[in-house]
Design a protein around this motif. Structure first.
Motif, mmCIF file in Angstrom:
data_model
loop_
_atom_site.group_PDB
_atom_site.id
_atom_site.type_symbol
_atom_site.label_atom_id
_atom_site.label_comp_id
_atom_site.label_asym_id
_atom_site.label_seq_id
_atom_site.Cartn_x
_atom_site.Cartn_y
_atom_site.Cartn_z
ATOM 1 N N GLU A 82 -52.913 -8.820 -18.729
ATOM 2 C CA GLU A 82 -53.534 -8.814 -17.412
ATOM 3 C C GLU A 82 -54.921 -9.464 -17.418
ATOM 4 N N THR A 83 -55.128 -10.321 -16.450
ATOM 5 C CA THR A 83 -56.445 -10.919 -16.279
ATOM 6 C C THR A 83 -57.058 -10.349 -15.007
ATOM 7 N N ARG A 84 -58.286 -9.822 -15.132
ATOM 8 C CA ARG A 84 -58.961 -9.302 -13.930
ATOM 9 C C ARG A 84 -59.753 -10.415 -13.280
ATOM 10 N N LEU A 85 -59.271 -10.857 -12.131
ATOM 11 C CA LEU A 85 -59.978 -11.927 -11.438
ATOM 12 C C LEU A 85 -61.169 -11.376 -10.684
ATOM 13 N N SER A 86 -60.993 -10.151 -10.163
ATOM 14 C CA SER A 86 -62.106 -9.461 -9.501
ATOM 15 C C SER A 86 -61.749 -7.990 -9.471
ATOM 16 N N SER A 87 -62.631 -7.182 -8.882
ATOM 17 C CA SER A 87 -62.359 -5.751 -8.902
ATOM 18 C C SER A 87 -61.099 -5.423 -8.105
ATOM 19 N N ASN A 88 -60.727 -6.308 -7.182
ATOM 20 C CA ASN A 88 -59.514 -5.992 -6.427
ATOM 21 C C ASN A 88 -58.455 -7.097 -6.534
ATOM 22 N N HIS A 89 -58.367 -7.678 -7.715
ATOM 23 C CA HIS A 89 -57.345 -8.705 -7.917
ATOM 24 C C HIS A 89 -57.053 -8.887 -9.413
ATOM 25 N N GLN A 90 -55.822 -8.558 -9.827
ATOM 26 C CA GLN A 90 -55.419 -8.756 -11.217
ATOM 27 C C GLN A 90 -54.129 -9.558 -11.256
ATOM 28 N N VAL A 91 -53.968 -10.337 -12.318
ATOM 29 C CA VAL A 91 -52.754 -11.135 -12.419
ATOM 30 C C VAL A 91 -52.305 -11.258 -13.880
ATOM 31 N N ASP A 92 -50.988 -11.313 -14.106
ATOM 32 C CA ASP A 92 -50.439 -11.530 -15.441
ATOM 33 C C ASP A 92 -49.915 -12.962 -15.501
ATOM 34 N N TRP A 144 -50.564 -16.853 -17.743
ATOM 35 C CA TRP A 144 -51.354 -17.613 -18.721
ATOM 36 C C TRP A 144 -52.274 -18.631 -18.045
ATOM 37 N N LEU A 145 -51.927 -19.049 -16.848
ATOM 38 C CA LEU A 145 -52.779 -20.036 -16.177
ATOM 39 C C LEU A 145 -54.187 -19.509 -15.989
ATOM 40 N N GLN A 146 -54.294 -18.187 -15.865
ATOM 41 C CA GLN A 146 -55.593 -17.561 -15.611
ATOM 42 C C GLN A 146 -56.255 -17.097 -16.898
ATOM 43 N N ASP A 147 -55.538 -17.227 -18.007
ATOM 44 C CA ASP A 147 -56.014 -16.594 -19.231
ATOM 45 C C ASP A 147 -56.813 -17.579 -20.070
ATOM 46 N N GLU A 148 -58.055 -17.206 -20.366
ATOM 47 C CA GLU A 148 -58.954 -18.068 -21.130
ATOM 48 C C GLU A 148 -58.416 -18.340 -22.535
ATOM 49 N N ARG A 149 -57.645 -17.378 -23.058
ATOM 50 C CA ARG A 149 -57.255 -17.487 -24.457
ATOM 51 C C ARG A 149 -56.032 -18.363 -24.658
#
Ligand SMILES: Nc1ncnc2c1ncn2[C@@H]1O[C@H](COP(=O)(O)OP(=O)(O)OP(=O)(O)O)[C@@H](O)[C@H]1O
Ligand code: SF4
Ligand SMILES: [Mg+2]
Lengths: 309, 332
Positions: free
Chosen positions: B306-316, B318-323
């Motif tokens: 899970e990547t936390r984009l903001s306090s009210n938005h999370q997404v699973d 890889w496009l959002q994942d820094e690693r």
């Protein structure tokens, strides 16, 4: 509602009339007469007897006369047991036969339903498996074989129960068991399958979601709906129990209607054959009517006379 | 914000002849006091299984909660005894099912079906229970409730029945109401009325609602937050605004593109191609990879955390994942 009752009554009377007519003419189509077995009577005596009982008249006249006497609820005299009228014979035999039939039906319905519910609740479990094996046996073994097996087991091998007559409640156990096994097995199987179906319904899930206990869910929400097919079958089962009583009464020497009926057929005792048939037909027609009433009580969507949903 | 329900890493499986169906594979979400959380996703993604797990109504066998926890009032609902669970069902957490035509027992009056729920959970007299039932029917908008109590379900229309089902669910003032496709079986005008009723009731009672649906139109009308579910996992969670205007998961975007929208003029409707993975042997990586136009090598192999984009938005994803880049390098 009233017009429904009238319609229903008329259809019941027509059914009864059809049964009477069919039985009457079929009975007379069987070769022989009440007096053919009496070897010591000569032809003149036989003819006299025939004319005494109006058996020498044309069949349609006899038929008309029979219907007429029926209207006064007079079933006529017995030809072979000349000191009795058919009304007498029914009066003596029926209470015993009814007792047998009633208890059999009660035992079959109560234990069949309980067995079916238990099997459904343990669907595919050991209880289900045992109950259904038992049910298959119960359905395939006829009552007279069951009677013999029961007598062998509980009167000969392990003599704890009497086998003949109708003297005390203890005497009633074996005949009732012999007669009840078949219907009980049928009811158990039907209850099981219909219960399994009902338990999978959405409204059962709703009931669970309310936090109701399993006991409440089964007995309050499921059983009533699951019993519809059983109720439907009740009329037919009652009929089969009725005919079963004839055989069972013979085996256990029970002084019920069955004894007279079987004898009357062998001896072509026409008024007794007719009388018994008419009486049992009335009983069955009333049973079927009660079954229809029961529908309306069990399922509010069915209103007598008009069906919806 | 007070959390009334916390679902953590829930796994639910069904044993079938074909093998084990992993219907729910690590679902995590919170439900806040007084909010409406919508769970959306295609048919078969595990929405109903998730909600029925909370009520512990998964048919067992074949179903089973394999692992995870469901915290409600300091209790883990996956662990409490069945009698204790019965005290919670209908009293603290209630559920409404999809089809109002079959959800009510046809041979019992609606009054009795509401009243038995009250009497199951509260020590009240028959008269008090009846009054509560009348009040509740009134609240959900059934005219002349007193007389209607004595009627049977077949004497009501579909929309009316759903109102009765809602009354039944709310009569013990539960903290959580789970509604599984409550409007799907109803026609559009009735749908709107029922959704209106949900909003109205939430305002009056402060109940927290989990609304399960595959209808984004419904979601747009009533949800505060949205969880998007795919192949037994929640792939994106966010406020209604975030999900509708800033969707990040390719699947969420696909869903939004597949429904007609009034706000984007001339936008084409694009159904998502392909079908969800087989839940007998779900892929190790991102389950959406086979249908995703952005799929990378890493997506096939490792599930994106899970990547936390903001306090009210999370997404699973890889496009959002820094690693993602680092991980790929490490694996090669
Ligand atoms: N009793 C069961 N036995 C086997 N598999 C089941 C059972 N119940 C559900 N499943 C499986 O679990 C998965 C998720 O089902 P679920 O009912 O939760 O889907 P859903 O998201 O609610 O879909 P829908 O929108 O169609 O209601 C499905 O793949 C289904 O096949
Ligand atoms: S993780 Fe990869 S495959 Fe999955 S949605 Fe994101 S980009 Fe597509
Ligand atoms: Mg579902």
């Amino acid at each position: 509602m009233n017009s429904y009752f009238v319609k229903r009554l008329i259809s019941m009377l027509i059914t009864l009339w059809l049964i009477i007519t069919l039985t009457f003419f079929l009975m007379h189509a069987i070769p022989g007469s009440p007096f053919t077995s009496d070897k010591n009577t000569n032809e003149a005596v036989q003819n006299n007897l025939k004319s005494f009982y109006h058996l020498d008249e044309p069949l349609y006249v006899q038929y008309g006369a029979y219907l007429k006497s029926l209207l006064t609820l007079d079933l006529g005299p017995s030809i072979k047991q000349s000191s009795f009228t058919v009304n007498d014979l029914i009066g003596r035999g029926i209470p015993v036969s009814f007792e047998l039939g009633f208890w059999t039906l009660l035992v079959a319905v109560v234990s069949g339903i309980l067995l079916g519910v238990a099997a459904a609740l343990r669907h595919n479990g050991i209880i289900d498996y045992l109950a259904m094996t038992f049910a298959v046996l119960g359905i395939s073994v006829p009552s007279f074989v069951m009677a013999t097996l029961l007598i062998q087991q509980f009167a000969v091998n392990w003599p704890i129960l009497p086998v003949a007559t109708w003297a005390s409640p203890k005497h009633m156990i074996l005949p009732i068991l012999a007669l009840a096994t078949g219907p009980m097995a049928i009811i158990a199987r039907l209850t099981r399958s219909s219960m399994i179906e009902v338990l999978a319904q959405d409204y059962i899930r709703t009931a669970r979601a309310k936090g109701l206990s399993p006991v409440k869910i089964v007995f309050k929400h499921a059983l009533r709906n699951a019993l519809m097919p059983v109720v439907t079958l009740l009329g037919a089962l009652a009929a089969s129990i009725l005919t079963g009583t004839f055989v069972i009464e013979k085996i256990f020497a029970i002084p019920g209607m069955g004894k007279y009926f079987v004898e009357s057929i062998n001896q072509r005792d026409y008024p007794v054959i007719m009388g018994t048939t008419v009486f049992y037909s009335v009983v069955l027609i009333i049973m079927l009517y009660l079954v229809d009433l029961a529908y309306g009580i069990i399922d509010p969507r069915i209103k007598l006379g008009k069906k919806e949903g | 914000m007070k959390k009334v329900l916390q679902v953590n890493d829930l796994h639910v499986s069904f044993r079938t002849y074909g093998g084990e169906v992993k219907a729910v594979r690590g679902v995590t979400f919170d439900l806040n006091k007084g909010e409406t959380l919508a769970i959306v996703g295609e048919s078969g993604c595990g929405k109903s299984v998730t909600s029925q797990s909370i009520m512990r109504l998964i048919p067992n066998p074949p179903g089973r909660i394999v692992s995870g926890s469901i915290l409600f009032k300091d209790k883990d609902l996956t662990k409490v005894s069945e009698p204790e669970m019965r005290k919670i069902r209908g009293a603290d957490i209630s559920m409404i099912f999809q089809d109002p035509m079959t959800a009510l027992n046809p041979t019992i009056t609606v009054g009795e079906q509401i009243i038995e729920g009250i009497r199951q959970h509260k020590k009240v007299t028959a008269a008090e229970a009846k009054n509560a039932a009348v009040d509740m029917l009134d609240l959900v908008g059934i005219p002349s409730p007193e007389a209607r109590l004595k009627q049977y379900p077949h004497q009501f229309s579909g929309g009316m029945r759903q109102r009765i089902v809602i009354a039944m669910a709310l009569v013990c003032q539960p903290e959580v109401l789970i509604a599984d496709e409550p409007t799907t079986a109803l026609d559009v005008t009735i749908q709107a009325q029922i959704l209106e009723l949900f909003r109205d009731i939430q305002e009056k009672t402060g109940v927290s609602i989990i609304l399960i649906t595959h209808d984004l139109g419904v979601v747009a009308q009533v949800a505060d937050r949205i969880a998007v579910m795919y192949a037994g996992k929640i792939v994106e969670t966010g406020s209604r605004r975030e999900i509708f205007y800033n969707p990040q998961h390719p699947y969420t975007r696909g869903l939004l593109r597949s429904v007609p929208r009034l706000d984007i003029e001339g936008a084409d409707l694009v159904p998502i191609g392909g079908s969800p993975p087989d839940l007998f042997s779900p892929p190790a990586g991102c389950p959406f990879a086979a249908r995703c136009e952005y799929a990378m090598d890493v997506c096939d192999r490792v599930y994106p955390s899970e990547t936390r984009l903001s306090s009210n938005h999370q997404v699973d994803c890889w496009l959002q994942d820094e690693r993602a880049k680092k991980l790929m390098a490490a694996m090669n």
